[in-house]
Design a protein around this motif. Structure first.
Motif, short mmCIF file in Angstrom:
data_model
loop_
_atom_site.label_atom_id
_atom_site.label_comp_id
_atom_site.label_asym_id
_atom_site.label_seq_id
_atom_site.Cartn_x
_atom_site.Cartn_y
_atom_site.Cartn_z
N HIS A 28 0.85 -1.19 0.00
CA HIS A 28 0.00 0.00 0.00
C HIS A 28 0.89 1.25 0.00
O HIS A 28 1.90 1.29 0.71
CB HIS A 28 -0.92 0.00 1.22
CG HIS A 28 -1.99 1.02 1.17
ND1 HIS A 28 -1.75 2.37 1.39
CD2 HIS A 28 -3.33 0.92 0.91
CE1 HIS A 28 -2.88 3.04 1.28
NE2 HIS A 28 -3.85 2.19 0.98
N ASP A 200 0.25 -5.15 -2.90
CA ASP A 200 -0.68 -4.14 -2.39
C ASP A 200 -1.96 -4.81 -1.90
O ASP A 200 -2.86 -5.13 -2.67
CB ASP A 200 -1.01 -3.10 -3.46
CG ASP A 200 -1.72 -1.88 -2.87
OD1 ASP A 200 -2.09 -1.94 -1.68
OD2 ASP A 200 -1.89 -0.89 -3.58
N ILE A 296 1.59 -3.25 -7.14
CA ILE A 296 1.32 -2.15 -6.21
C ILE A 296 0.50 -1.08 -6.93
O ILE A 296 0.70 -0.81 -8.12
CB ILE A 296 2.61 -1.54 -5.63
CG1 ILE A 296 3.47 -0.91 -6.72
CG2 ILE A 296 3.40 -2.60 -4.88
CD1 ILE A 296 4.67 -0.15 -6.17
#
Length: 427
Positions: A28, A200, A296
């Motif tokens: 993240h 992510d 990501i």
């Protein structure tokens, strides 16, 4: 130092009707920003120690990741615009005639973290990511507090700010499960088994009474996905794996997955939901799936910043007291926003560990005053929910003794060393 030990009259968090917990995972953008800012501070501290024998003043907690732009397709894709990592903050830039190579330390800290954690991001490729280093020299007044000695503190380290650190214990089953699930999804073992799963990952957990629902977002890596059919097949496998893991964690508790949860078809049901914005292509060719080039979301316009992610215990618990201080990147010598938030959790853990048969929950708050010794908070407060057979008044002496045993120069020195050695999680 003023001690306040009080009884909290409400329910403990695990007995509340509603509990909401979030964890932002390894890939993240906010987690990336926190982790890289902390790596910069850690490596800067090591440089200062190596060359000057001590950690010089710095606060490099101002870091932002600006998302890039990619063209993703089944089997691959390419960058159209790179991600940008912007470093600001303040640090000691020069000692005598010696100039500290801030830009080099910042960029190398970021590159090392990226190489260690993101399989498909190349930090040496400027088509993927570029670094902008604008960290400047430190504020004169804060350096004065950092280096100053005060008669009241007998030469002890002085707090750089008037601020609050907050901690609590124990974690609930919901909190532990969500944290451990994300760590499992980003473990080496999981990535070897499911290489198409991206780093992510974000998890939002909701417990209502004794029923748990988890909504998970996870980018899939395009190089491993050759078609929409393949994407949905892989997604189904991962949802099965998530369900097995969660059930193994809560099987001995009062909590269970919500078997009567909303049915979202291929996006999940019965308490486990994955990428709920996904839509299969219709006859007009319109649809939506969470496909990424690198695993990501920062590759495609999702930005990140220090302090917006997990608290120092690795989660964002919305039923708990929270400090808004960013811990990552702050100096580990006298920055209260860093030291007191970690210390508050340690004190809470110790209180619960020693008194767990007599208390259900403890919350700890530490309030500093700028310019006063970090070992002498203006207020040290413990809010206790006692067990049915206990009285808080009978525990006050033992709790005060724990505070006094933890708020010492030696304990803060150990804390500082752990930060420099990278032994403390900040997100």
């Amino acid at each position: 130092m003023k001690f306040y030990i009080e009884e909290h009259k409400g329910n403990s968090t695990d007995k509340s009707r509603i509990e909401i917990v979030e964890r932002k995972g390894l890939g993240h953008p906010d987690y990336m920003a926190d982790s890289i800012a902390e790596a910069f501070s850690r490596n800067l501290s090591k440089y200062y120690i190596e060359h000057f024998g001590t950690i010089l003043h710095h606060n490099v907690d101002k870091l932002e990741i600006v998302g890039g732009n990619v063209d993703v397709e089944f089997g691959g894709g390419k960058f159209l615009k790179p991600m940008v990592m912007f470093f600001s903050g303040r640090a000691t830039t020069k000692v005598g005639d010696k100039v500290i190579p801030l830009a080099e330390i910042a960029e190398q800290s970021a590159k090392n973290f990226i190489k260690e954690n993101y399989r498909f991001v190349n930090p040496d490729d400027k088509k993927q990511i570029i670094f902008m280093i604008e960290t400047k020299s430190s504020s004169t007044d804060l350096v004065g507090v950092y280096e100053g000695k005060d008669a009241l503190s007998s030469g002890k380290i002085l707090a750089n700010d008037t601020s609050v650190g907050i901690g609590y214990a124990p974690l609930t089953i919901t909190e532990r499960t969500i944290k451990e699930l994300e760590m499992y999804l980003n473990s080496k073992k999981f990535k070897e088994k499911y290489p198409y799963s991206g780093e992510d990952v974000k998890i939002m957990g909701t417990r209502i009474d004794k029923k748990l629902d988890l909504t998970i977002a996870m980018g899939f890596v395009s190089k491993f996905v050759d078609s929409e059919t393949g994407y949905w097949k892989y997604k189904g496998k991962i949802m099965e794996e998530i369900r097995k893991f969660v059930e193994s964690k809560i099987s001995d508790s009062e909590i269970s997955l919500n078997e009567k949860g909303i049915d979202l078809g291929e996006n999940g049901s019965k308490g486990i939901y994955l990428n709920t914005a996904d839509v299969r292509k219709n006859r007009e060719g319109k649809g939506n799936i969470y496909l990424t080039l690198t695993g990501i979301s920062a590759e495609q316009g999702d930005d990140g910043a220090v302090g917006r992610g997990n608290r120092v215990n690795g989660i964002i618990p919305f039923q708990r007291p929270l400090s808004m201080e960013a811990v990552a990147g702050k100096n580990p010598v006298n920055h209260i926003g860093k030291l007191y938030n970690v210390m508050a959790f340690r004190i809470a853990d110790k209180i619960y560990s020693e008194l767990h048969t007599q208390i259900r929950q403890v919350e700890v708050k530490l309030l500093s005053q700028i310019g006063i010794s970090i070992t002498e908070p203006y207020i040290a407060c413990a809010s206790i929910i006692p067990a049915d057979n206990a009285k808080v008044s009978d525990l006050e002496g033992r709790i005060k003794k724990i505070f006094e045993g933890e708020l010492t120069n030696e304990k803060f020195e150990n804390l500082r060393k752990e930060f420099v050695e990278g032994k403390i999680e900040v997100c």
